[in-house]
Design a protein around this motif. Structure first.
Motif: not given
Lengths: 502, 564, 89, 493
Positions: A360-382
């Motif tokens: 839930t915290e921003v500080s926990q999100l390190d490297g999560i994009g590689r595990r969840m590429p679709w999610t974080m890809g969408a996040f980046a677009i947003g």
């Protein structure tokens, strides 16, 4: 089916859906199917009105007279059409998402959740199509009440406190200011009918116009103009689909929609421009834009960060409306849609992270994009859309807002947009960076990320969220880009609105 | 329809394709995409090749022109060589982002209207930020954030300018204009931010050297050179640019002289070189513009080469400070030679590409009898040799023996270096193909005896100055404050101070307000609480008193009213 | 640099041996002289007068370079900081 | 034939049923009779309303004696409307009463309860229907005495004390009214309202008329529990049997308001009351105080019944406020609120009767998690509560709308703001219940309860439905209220 019938059916569809959901409460699959089906039918109904509206038609229907001279009635005009299209479409996506989320997190009271969601949508459609201030007010209040059970969903002390703040501020401002403004308007203008060019011109003295504008802007608490923004972060205790509903589909959009509608159809741009000091709205909204961004900058909780970002983005719309320039108004209208798509994507992503990784915290999100590429890809677009960069929808609305600001030569607004752009980047980009470029703190045991870099690992152990969630956020992210590439329909509607008010 | 597609889209699409591939296919793609793009670039005829309606405007996203093709060619070449250089070393996200960056730059080079231009302009920011970030280090992240924020600022300034321009003229066409209104000044300012012009020039030496060895090579080519391109199209002959350019020339030299980090030396040198081009644009004659265009083309190649050699050193040694380096010529001969070739080219030694391009600008200044400009440019040329031509190779490859004995880099890296070294010399020896691409007919002969003598004297005596003052040049573990001090040091401190003061004040105000509200409400509430005077059960007698009081009051009032 | 340890000069790379360096200096000075002497042969027709003076590029290059180095050093005394300056952001 | 005598039957039928109840001596029988009678009275009132709406005001000469010598029953829109309210509430309360009374009152006293109830109903209907001021006083005493008895029947011992206080204060009020009537008779020599109205304008300057006005206003104020004369009300409503609270809250105070209106507008005339006497200002100040104090005190209550009692004081403040504007919209607000408040307070108190029937308590704490255990009851409570807050599409919104319109018309912005702020206070105290009932889990040792019996539930829901129906279809209520307001302002019945 005549347009009048469609208008009648539009708010009834979710209500009927709610009844069916209650009937099928023991069979989750049926219940969820009903939800989806209702959402699709509603969108179909709303969409079927588009050709007529785009052609300049204004379908209307009347339900009856509430008080002498005060009717409950629907009339579809471009702004409401756009709002209804956006919210009813996003309901489909959100329903899909909800299924994945509610099941994935084993939430309690799911039937209640779906039913009130449907009720909220019925109210939203009512707001979008309201033909007069009274109808708008009625559905506005209905929306507040229908969303309360969703906000307090978890029933914990925290959730109840959040619900209290939510209800207290929204009902408080609406009854204390909004209703007062409506009644004063009725008293002065003798009508509450929305009409292009406004209904107050020549009837209200300048000082009253100023007072009324303040009453409307602060009374429509859903627009979250500071200092009446606290309900938004407080409502973050709700499950994520609810946050999506609040932030993108219905509630806050209903707020800014109402403000724009009041500015255009009750005051009229000319009347406001002629009033003694119309700039104060730009300053108040601008302050909210900047201050909320600064607060967001300091948040570590992802949902709170998004909440403050919403507060900031909403005031963009208010600011654009406050510029009183037709082109800025186009920007305001487009931003309602653009922000809806972008912010819902961000919330979907936040919920996806919570579902798949329980973070839930921003500080926990390190490297999560590689595990969840679709999610974080969408996040980046947003995030890009929030900053207003191409190729996302946020760019288009920002373009028109700046166009409008320059048209009227309001350099304060221009400066606010510049600073806000930088601030948005300053709090969104670090998340994108952390997700994709930082090494994961505790990678899952399975050798997923290192080898699957750039690969798509769907819903595996340590992979992305369940398919309904991933589909939903991919759809909204795609739409965020598509609205940039093909803004035609939205522009057409916004253009009509402006022509009529010029 | 396919031939009218913006050529840059090939690279941008490729950027999304690359992460989905692996192994040989990916390598092939890395090399093939830039070549395909190059082919497309040359297939675009002059004039509008594609129009479409976007928002309320009719856009020409693809419009062929000689100048655009020249820049696009350089950009595609760079993408190819950079791809080759990076193909075995870099993370895929770096190459992908670099291709997106390059594709967007090519998009700018073919943009026929301001909206398209701006869209690609912003895409470049996204691409380049990702390129910087792909280094994965904390310093790269911070530098990347600063880089993005500066560019987003520049971008939105440009956006406001464009919007204002469209509102004033009703035209979206990207064509020659003059800085004669606020909006066009803003456009100029937006362009100049990307060119590395003062005062926001620090982003370049701040960010580029934090990227990975290969990423810096990519970065050096696009952002500043697209800025040169758009300035050339939009603001040729804009007088102020002469002085902006000259400032950049000397700013680059002075800061590079003080610098210790080898890639940061080269980064300052980019600003210095772009300064020459901007000066040329400011002079604005055909000769000057040809010179700027030719110099941009040559610069992309030799600056790429220099950064490749620096990157090779960094890749092989892991060190980037001149104080840690030296004597590498022993074990890295290829890199040394390539670095020297690049250094010669940047200093416009005869038989290198710099020689056939840069002095066109000086020539133009002379032709226009701009004495001061001419003398300053000459001094600048000498300074180039000083800070880049000698300083870089000397401190990296020679000076003291650092004891490091790394071998030359892997084949793909030296192959890329060799390619660019070949081009540096090739264009210097046979400049005809370059001249053929220039926007205007070339009326310039580089190899005259006068020019040769002038250049040898200037450069050799600059070298003399360097070696005479060598003790003064000794590297120290220092950095030099620049404008970025304001946003790296001053502004954060100010914000922190304001924030802590602000939150303190807010807390105090809130506390005071709450206390006051409570003070006012407390007795009020006390009356209404269950035990309060207004809420508790009254004895009947007390209640009757109220009745009596009210009756008495009413009676008195009514009587008094009647008596009036 | 070459004067510090002349005795193991033989172990050094030929390019950094004291003798080579002395030869290189001689070569360099000869080259400097030759290029200046070319001013007698080639007409460098200057445009502004000053640039037509004898050996203009040579002395101008030398002087401006010295000026730039001194200028940079002067500026450096004001603006240079430890390179860890920004590390505690 | 019978329709000619409807006005008489309206009063006589319940009056006769009272001794019959006593004679029956059995709870069930008495209940059955009372229920039938109550519904009959309701039917009569509806018939009368229909008649008045189609033919205009009715005049009925009791015993055939013409006014002013005989007693005249005079029915215009206002009192026809009031009759429907009173009889309607009586009819809806009776089905509930069976279970509720069975739980709260000892079997041997149940028939007495129904007798007293019928007497109270008779009295209220009589007050409303009569056109004779002395007759009005008589019915007022009938109602009061019956009410004291009803309150005293409450299970809690404190009910006796409450009843006693009610008795003392009520009697003072009634006496004040009687004094006023006496003074008027002294000056004018008539007791018929129409005749009084015709004669008073010429006698306005006389001090007895002014004194009469003062006594009657204060006396009526006591009856309708106008702040600060409300002190009898909270205890009476809290400790009375549940159905009595519902009935009295919905009708007795409303009839008090009716009496006040009747005297002000019909007997004395608006010009006298508002232009010569500063009644408007007094009512406005007291009304606003009532609204604020009542609402605020309600916020802090933990007994829900007591909370609603204070809320009633606030709502009466609204009605007083409406009257104080002396404008059409103000009066419409007052009159509509008579009806609306009857519906919502009736529904709320009946819902509490259901809760008490199952839980044996109406303390806030005891209601935790009740939303799931008694879903229909609590849904009814929420619907009526929303109405109290003034949420759109409920009756509360309609009253509030007219009240605020009237305030703004008169340029009294602060009054409008206070009205709206007070509705937020209503939100606060209603929401405390909602939150406890829906979003708190019950204690482990809380008794397992189920939904209330249908006989109680159906009337409760019917009233709540009325809260919503008449919030959407306002033709009847607002229509009648507007006509009534116009005719009141014109003067004359």
């Amino acid at each position: 089916m005549s347009a009048a019938t469609v208008l009648l059916l539009a708010p009834l569809t979710p209500l009927a859906g709610a009844v069916l959901m209650w009937l099928s409460r023991r069979r989750p699959n049926v219940r969820e199917a009903v939800t989806l089906a209702t959402a699709v039918v509603l969108f179909g109904l709303v969409a079927s009105l588009y050709p007529e509206v785009a052609a300049g038609g204004r379908p209307k229907t009347e339900f009856g007279e509430l008080l002498p001279g005060l009717v409950l009635a629907f009339e579809v005009e471009p702004l409401g059409m756009l709002f209804a299209l956006v919210s009813s479409f996003l309901w489909i996506v959100t329903s899909l998402y909800s299924i994945g989320y509610m099941r994935g997190n084993n939430e309690a009271h799911q039937t209640r959740f779906y039913i009130y969601f449907a009720l909220a949508l019925a109210a939203t459609v009512g707001i979008a199509f309201a033909a007069n201030l009274l109808t708008l007010f009625v559905f506005y209040e209905a929306l507040t009440i229908a969303t309360y059970p969703l906000v307090a969903h978890h029933g914990t002390e925290e959730a109840r406190a959040g619900g209290r703040t939510y209800l207290g501020i929204l009902l408080g401002t609406s009854i204390g200011f909004f209703l007062l403004a409506v009644i004063v308007t009725w008293n002065v203008a003798g009508t509450l009918e929305f009409s292009p060019g406004g209904i107050l011109a020549g009837k209200a003295p300048p000082w009253l116009v100023g007072v009324l504008l303040a009453l409307y802007v602060f009374g429509i608490g859903k627009a979250a103009v500071m200092p009446f923004h606290r309900w938004l972060p407080a409502a973050m205790v709700a499950p994520v689909p609810v946050s999506a509903l609040l932030h993108a589909v219905a509630v806050v959009k209903a707020g800014v929609f109402s403000v724009v509608k009041v500015v255009v159809y009750v005051f009229g741009l000319d009347l406001l421009a002629a009033s003694p000091s119309p700039e104060w709205l730009v300053y108040v909204a601008g302050f909210t834009v900047i201050a909320a961004s600064l607060i967001a900058l300091r948040q570590n909780n992802l949902k709170l960060l998004l909440a403050y970002s919403t507060v900031s983005q909403l005031s963009y719309v208010i600011l654009a409306a406050g510029l009183l320039s037709p082109l800025a108004l186009v920007g305001a209208v487009l931003h309602i849609g653009a922000h809806a798509l972008g912010k819902i994507t961000l919330f979907f992503a936040a919920g996806s992270i919570y579902t798949a990784a329980h973070k839930t915290e921003v500080s926990q999100l390190d490297g999560i994009g590689r595990r969840m590429p679709w999610t974080m890809g969408a996040f980046a677009i947003g995030a890009l859309s929030m900053i207003g960069l191409p190729p996302t929808a946020g760019f288009v609305s920002k373009w028109y807002m700046l166009l409008g600001a320059l048209q009227v030569g309001n350099m304060v607004a221009v400066a606010i947009i510049i600073v806000s752009t930088l601030l948005n980047a300053a709090y969104f980009l670090p998340i994108v960076y952390a997700a994709f470029f930082k090494p994961e703190a505790n990678p899952p045991a399975e050798p997923g990320p290192a080898h699957g870099r750039g690969r798509v690992a769907l819903h595996g152990e340590g992979g992305d969220a369940p398919p309904p969630i991933v589909i939903a956020l991919t759809v909204t992210a795609t739409l965020t880009v598509l609205l940039f590439l093909f803004p035609g329909a939205a522009l057409e509607l916004a253009g009509q609105l402006v022509e009529k008010t010029r | 329809m396919i031939e009218a597609m913006p050529p840059g889209l090939v690279l941008i699409a490729g950027a999304f394709l690359l992460p989905a591939t692996s192994g040989v296919a990916r390598k092939a793609l890395v090399l093939a995409l830039p070549l395909a793009t190059l082919g497309l670039v040359w297939s675009i005829p002059d004039g509008p090749a594609l129009t479409l309606v976007f928002l309320d405007y009719t856009l020409t996203p693809v419009e062929g022109s000689r100048l655009g093709r020249l820049f696009a060619t350089a950009f595609a070449l760079m993408a190819f060589a950079g791809g080759l250089y990076a193909v075995n070393q870099a993370r895929v996200v770096e190459i992908a982002a670099a291709f997106a960056h390059a594709g967007s730059a090519i998009g700018v080079a073919f943009a026929g209207d301001l909206v398209t231009l701006f869209v690609f302009w912003e895409l470049m920011i996204i691409g380049s930020t990702l390129v910087i970030w792909s280094a994965g280090t904390d310093s790269a992240y911070r530098a990347g954030m600063r880089y993005t924020l500066v560019h987003l600022f520049g971008g939105i300034v440009l956006m406001i300018g464009i919007i204002g321009h469209i509102a004033e003229t009703g035209s979206v066409t990207f064509e020659a204009m003059h800085a004669d209104s606020l909006s066009r000044w803003l456009i100029l300012a937006g362009f100049l931010v990307n060119a590395g012009a003062p005062p926001l020039s620090a982003w370049l030496p701040d960010a580029y050297p934090e990227a990975s060895p290969s990423a810096t090579v990519f970065l050096s080519a696009y952002t500043t050179k697209t800025a040169v391109y758009v300035l050339m199209v939009g603001f040729a002959g804009e007088g102020v640019l002469v002085w902006v350019g000259l400032y950049m020339v000397f700013y680059g030299i002075i800061y590079a002289l003080l610098e210790n980090d080898m890639r940061r030396i080269l980064a300052y040198s980019i600003i210095n070189q772009v300064g020459f081009m901007v000066t040329g644009i400011g002079i604005g004659t055909q000769m000057a513009l040809n010179g700027s265009a030719a110099h941009a083309f040559a610069h992309i190649i030799y600056k790429g080469l220099l950064l490749m050699s620096a990157g090779a050193v960094l890749h092989q040694t892991g060190k980037r400070k001149c104080t840690d380096l030296g004597g590498l010529f022993r074990s890295m001969p290829i890199t040394t030679v390539c670095g020297i070739v690049g250094a010669m080219a940047i200093s416009s030694f005869p038989l290198t590409s710099g020689f056939v391009s840069k002095d066109m600008i000086g020539q133009a200044a002379g032709d226009q009898l701009l004495a001061l400009v001419w003398f300053l440019l000459a001094a600048g040329s000498a300074g180039v040799f000083l800070h880049a031509g000698i300083k870089f190779p000397w401190f990296v490859f020679f000076q003291k023996d650092s004891g490091l004995r790394p071998p030359d880099p892997p084949w793909n890296m030296w192959a890329a270096m060799s390619l660019f070294a070949f081009l540096c010399i090739g264009l210097g020896v046979y400049p005809a193909p370059l001249y053929a691409m220039l926007p205007y007919a070339v009326n310039y002969v580089p190899y005259t005896s006068a020019h040769l003598v002038f250049q040898f004297q200037l450069l050799l005596f600059s070298g003399l100055a360097f070696f005479l003052l060598l003790p003064q040049m000794k590297r120290t573990l220092t950095l030099t404050l620049d404008f970025d001090w304001f946003y790296r040091h001053f502004l954060p401190r100010l914000c922190r101070a304001v924030a802590s003061r602000g939150s303190e004040t807010r807390r105090r105000v809130e506390h005071a307000t709450m206390t006051r509200i409570r003070l006012v409400l407390e007795p009020f509430f006390r009356f209404h609480r269950p035990e309060g005077i207004l809420a508790r059960s009254w004895p009947t007698g007390g209640a009757t008193v109220w009745v009596a009081v009210l009756l008495a009051v009413t009676l008195v009032i009514y009587y008094w009213q009647g008596a009036r | 640099m070459s004067a510090d340890v002349p005795k193991d000069d033989a172990h050094k790379h030929w390019l950094v041996r004291t003798k080579t360096i002395r030869r290189l200096w001689i070569l360099f000075i000869a080259a400097l002289a030759v290029t200046v002497l070319f001013d007698f042969i080639v007409d460098r027709h200057g445009r502004f007068g000053l640039d037509a003076t004898f050996g203009f590029p040579a002395w101008y290059g030398l002087l401006t370079c010295v000026a730039m180095i001194i200028g940079a050093k002067a500026l450096g005394t004001v603006l240079q900081r430890e390179d860890t300056y920004y590390d505690h952001e | 034939m019978i329709s000619l005598h409807l006005p008489a039957l309206q009063v006589v039928v319940p009056l006769i049923s009272a001794p019959l109840c006593v004679l029956l001596r059995r709870g069930f029988g008495a209940w059955l009779l009372a229920t039938v009678i109550a519904w009959t009275a309701f039917a009569i009132s509806l018939a009368l309303l229909a008649q008045v709406l189609s033919d205009g005001a009715l005049s009925y000469k009791m015993g055939g004696w013409a006014a002013p010598w005989g007693i005249e029953y005079r029915i215009d829109r206002l009192n026809a409307f009031m009759l429907v309210i009173v009889a309607g509430i009586g009819a809806l309360v009776m089905p509930c009463a069976y279970h509720s009374v069975a739980r709260e009152i000892a079997p041997e006293r149940q028939h007495l309860f129904y007798a007293a109830f019928m007497l109270a109903l008779t009295g209220l209907l009589g007050i409303v229907i009569t056109g004779d001021v002395f007759n009005l006083y008589v019915f007022l005493e009938i109602t009061s005495l019956a009410s004291y008895t009803l309150v005293a029947l409450g299970a809690d011992r404190r009910a006796l004390r409450a009843s006693f206080q009610y008795l003392v204060l009520g009697t003072i009020g009634a006496t004040f009214i009687l004094i006023g009537i006496g003074l008027l008779y002294m000056v004018t020599g008539t007791l018929n309202m129409a005749d009084l109205a015709a004669r008073i304008p010429a006698l306005q300057e006389l001090r007895p008329v002014r004194a009469a006005f003062a006594f009657i206003v204060v006396g009526a104020g006591l009856k309708l529990a106008l702040f600060p004369l409300h002190l009898w009300l909270p205890n009476a409503y809290t400790y009375a049997p549940s159905v009595v609270s519902a009935f009295l809250a919905a009708t007795a105070t409303k009839v008090g308001v009716y009496v006040l209106m009747r005297f002000i507008f019909t007997v004395f005339g608006a010009r006298f009351a508002f232009e010569m006497m500063p009644l408007g200002e007094i009512l406005m100040v007291l009304g606003l105080l009532a609204v604020m104090v009542g609402s605020l005190v309600a916020v802090f209550q933990t007994n829900v019944k007591r909370m609603l009692a204070y809320s009633s004081i606030a709502q009466i403040g609204y009605m007083a406020l409406g009257i104080s504007f002396a404008s059409v919209n103000g009066l419409v607000a007052g009159i509509v609120h008579l009806f609306n408040h009857a519906a919502m307070k009736g529904a709320l108190f009946l819902a509490l009767a259901c809760v008490f029937y199952r839980l044996g308590s109406v303390e806030l704490d005891a209601m935790r998690g009740l939303g799931r255990r008694m879903p229909l009851t609590m849904a009814t409570f929420v619907a009526a509560g929303m109405s109290l807050v003034g949420v759109p599409l409920t009756v509360g919104f309609i009253s509030k709308w007219y009240l605020v319109v009237a305030a703004i018309e008169s340029g009294l912005w602060p009054v409008a703001v206070i009205v709206l702020v007070a509705s937020l206070l209503a939100l606060v105290y209603i929401w405390r219940v909602v939150e406890v009932a829906y979003f708190r889990e019950p204690d482990g040792d809380a008794p397992e309860v189920t939904e209330a019996p249908a006989a109680m539930l159906v009337p409760t829901m019917a009233l709540a439905a009325a809260c919503i129906y008449f919030g959407i279809d306002t033709e009847l209520t607002v229509g009648v209220a507007t006509e009534a307001a116009l005719s009141l302002l014109e003067g004359g019945p």
